[in-house]
Design an enzyme around this catalytic site. Structure first.
Site, short mmCIF file in Angstrom:
data_model
loop_
_atom_site.label_atom_id
_atom_site.label_comp_id
_atom_site.label_asym_id
_atom_site.label_seq_id
_atom_site.Cartn_x
_atom_site.Cartn_y
_atom_site.Cartn_z
N GLY A 44 0.74 -1.25 0.00
CA GLY A 44 0.00 0.00 0.00
C GLY A 44 0.77 1.30 0.00
O GLY A 44 0.16 2.36 -0.04
N PRO A 99 4.34 -4.93 -1.40
CA PRO A 99 4.18 -3.83 -2.34
C PRO A 99 3.67 -4.31 -3.69
O PRO A 99 4.13 -5.32 -4.21
CB PRO A 99 5.60 -3.26 -2.46
CG PRO A 99 6.50 -4.40 -2.11
CD PRO A 99 5.75 -5.20 -1.07
N GLY A 100 2.72 -3.59 -4.23
CA GLY A 100 2.25 -3.84 -5.60
C GLY A 100 2.67 -2.66 -6.45
O GLY A 100 3.71 -2.65 -7.10
N ARG A 101 1.85 -1.60 -6.36
CA ARG A 101 2.09 -0.43 -7.23
C ARG A 101 3.46 0.20 -7.01
O ARG A 101 4.06 0.71 -7.96
CB ARG A 101 0.98 0.60 -7.04
CG ARG A 101 1.04 1.40 -5.77
CD ARG A 101 -0.22 2.22 -5.57
NE ARG A 101 -1.36 1.34 -5.36
CZ ARG A 101 -2.58 1.56 -5.86
NH1 ARG A 101 -2.82 2.64 -6.57
NH2 ARG A 101 -3.55 0.72 -5.62
N CYS A 131 -17.70 2.77 -26.63
CA CYS A 131 -19.05 3.32 -26.67
C CYS A 131 -19.59 3.42 -25.26
O CYS A 131 -20.45 2.63 -24.84
CB CYS A 131 -19.95 2.44 -27.52
SG CYS A 131 -19.63 2.71 -29.24
N TYR A 188 -1.86 -1.98 -12.25
CA TYR A 188 -3.32 -2.00 -12.42
C TYR A 188 -3.78 -1.42 -13.76
O TYR A 188 -4.84 -0.81 -13.84
CB TYR A 188 -4.00 -1.30 -11.24
CG TYR A 188 -3.55 -1.83 -9.90
CD1 TYR A 188 -3.88 -3.13 -9.52
CD2 TYR A 188 -2.74 -1.08 -9.06
CE1 TYR A 188 -3.43 -3.64 -8.31
CE2 TYR A 188 -2.28 -1.60 -7.85
CZ TYR A 188 -2.64 -2.88 -7.48
OH TYR A 188 -2.19 -3.38 -6.30
C1 LIG Z 1 -3.73 -4.93 -3.49
C2 LIG Z 1 -3.01 -5.56 -2.37
C3 LIG Z 1 -1.66 -5.27 -2.15
C4 LIG Z 1 -0.90 -4.25 -2.96
O1 LIG Z 1 -1.38 -2.96 -2.84
P1 LIG Z 1 -0.54 -1.77 -3.50
O2 LIG Z 1 -1.30 -0.54 -3.19
O3 LIG Z 1 -0.48 -2.03 -4.96
O4 LIG Z 1 0.82 -1.80 -2.87
C5 LIG Z 1 -1.01 -5.96 -1.15
N1 LIG Z 1 -1.65 -6.89 -0.40
C6 LIG Z 1 -2.94 -7.18 -0.57
C7 LIG Z 1 -3.57 -8.20 0.27
C8 LIG Z 1 -3.67 -6.54 -1.55
O5 LIG Z 1 -4.96 -6.81 -1.72
#
Ligand SMILES: *Cc1c(COP(=O)(O)O)cnc(C)c1O
Length: 431
Positions: free
Chosen positions: A248, A291-293, A361, A390
């Site tokens: 996050g 971490p994702g984003r 559309c 994403y």
């Molecule tokens: C989406 C998610 C993440 C990653 O969130 P980011 O904002 O992209 O870092 C990590 N853990 C869980 C369980 C998630 O659902």
């Protein structure tokens, strides 16, 4: 520029990871996803090094692969020696195809079907992150059928609102994810797991939300989790070896977003966690972050060709592009902010205000509103920044629009990680 991998060259063209974006658009066509591989590796190393330095031995980041799930990325994660999260059979399958070491995979999700559970175990997924009570029985039973002891974590909702967008806030009591501490359901779930012969209970997980720029919500999560762990220990004797604090950390989509130093934030969380553990005489568990984003977002950019430029008198201007909600549904979903630049004339005066519209559309098919640009011409190249997370993973074939390719940039070399989808691909499953 919002990230140091973006600049403008002598032709006035936007550059990304040292490449002329207009040249890349000519070479590969548009719409086009670009990814800066060195930037991804730089972020991974920042997390990995900071976590090794400040958290107990064995602490490691997991890439939340829902942010961008494709084979090449899983290979990069394996190469850099970090773990991954998956949330579906499809992500698990992709990871196996990338030969990712499956014992380092964490399987999330609030509704793992029996098929998913079977498939994940057969693929050798290392850890299941249990979301709910029914899942405890299902995973235990399926593990028993396979004469397996399955490693599991329990996802709890700590009851925190990190003041982010509602659709990306996940840690509150009423969240669809996890079991709540506040209602006593988390404790019940712990007792239940401890009674399961085929589950090996490794620890706890929480994830409070996304686009968080401060360490304080994570520190609050640590306080709540340690308090919970203390209570569990005194009631049951169980003590977790692992605590996963979720993902996050925020990324800069626009200039007004703060600059964030991930290593500093990790150090702040670690300092707070260590002093809490000391105060309570508790041994700090191994820490995982997800971490994702923040690993991939600013490593991505999307290029489009401009089509129509529509000026509706004194009302509104539209710049239409050859992509839209099919390759980036985030504005449609949550009005996400993005920086949009005219890549063909990046230094020209921005004296035209327009809404950037996709080709679907659907009136809601917008990428951004009130963008200041030089007035674009048909076939000029438009760039949307910070699209590494994403976007590709959320892309669809609405209106039977084929998905763009993903082109990776590394050390002056460009290579295709995902091919452009064809009309034939789109019809491949139709009988
Ligand atoms: C989406 C998610 C993440 C990653 O969130 P980011 O904002 O992209 O870092 C990590 N853990 C869980 C369980 C998630 O659902």
């Amino acid at each position: 520029m919002i990230c140091d991998n973006i600049s403008v060259n002598q032709k006035g063209h936007l550059t990304f990871a040292g490449f002329d974006t207009v040249d890349l658009a000519t070479k590969y066509g548009t719409p086009l996803y670009l990814m800066d591989e060195n930037k991804i590796r730089e972020h991974i190393r920042t997390y990995k090094n900071a976590m090794e330095k400040y958290f107990p031995k064995g602490s490691v980041p997991e890439f939340a692969s829902k942010a961008c799930s494709l084979k090449r990325l899983y290979r990069i994660m394996a190469d850099e020696g970090i773990d991954i999260d998956v949330v579906s059979g499809g992500e698990i399958y992709t990871a196996t195809k990338a030969e990712f070491p499956m014992e380092r995979v964490f399987f999330h999700g609030n509704n793992k079907t029996d098929n998913d559970i079977n498939f994940a175990m057969d693929c050798g997924v290392g850890y299941f992150v249990i979301d709910n009570e029914q899942e405890i029985d299902a995973i235990n039973e399926i593990a028993a059928q396979k004469s397996k002891k399955q490693k599991v974590l329990l996802r709890v909702s700590p009851g925190i609102d990190p003041h982010t967008h509602k659709k990306i806030s996940t840690g509150s009591v009423e969240s669809k994810f996890g079991v709540a501490i506040a209602t006593g359901q988390a404790k019940k779930a712990v007792e239940k797991i401890l009674n399961c012969k085929n589950l090996d209970f490794i620890g706890f997980h929480c994830h409070i939300g996304s686009q968080i720029f401060e360490s304080s919500p994570f520190v609050t999560a640590c306080e709540i989790m340690l308090e919970f762990i203390k209570e569990i220990q005194s009631d049951t004797g169980y003590y977790p070896e692992m605590l996963n604090l979720g993902g996050g950390f925020g990324v800069r989509y626009v200039e007004t977003d703060p600059v964030i130093n991930y290593a500093d934030k990790i150090r702040e969380v670690a300092e707070a966690l260590n002093s809490l553990c000391d105060k309570n005489g508790m041994k700090c568990p191994v820490i995982h972050l997800e971490p994702g984003r923040s690993l991939v977002a600013d490593a991505g950019m999307t290029l489009y060709s401009v089509g129509s430029v529509k000026e509706i008198g004194n009302y509104k201007n539209y710049v239409s592009i050859d992509g839209g909600m099919t390759d980036n549904p985030r504005y449609t979903l949550y009005e996400s902010e993005y920086t949009v630049l005219l890549a063909s004339r990046a230094n020209d005066e921005k004296n035209f205000v327009a809404t950037i519209a996709g080709r679907c559309c659907e009136s809601g098919d917008l990428i951004q509103e009130n963008v200041k640009l030089p007035k674009p011409q048909r076939n000029e190249i438009l760039a949307v920044l910070t699209t590494g997370a994403y976007n590709y993973s959320m892309a669809s074939n609405y209106n039977r629009v084929p998905r763009p390719p993903v082109v990776m940039l590394k050390d002056g070399k460009d290579y295709i990680a995902v091919k452009r989808e064809t009309y034939e691909d789109i019809c491949a499953l139709d009988l």
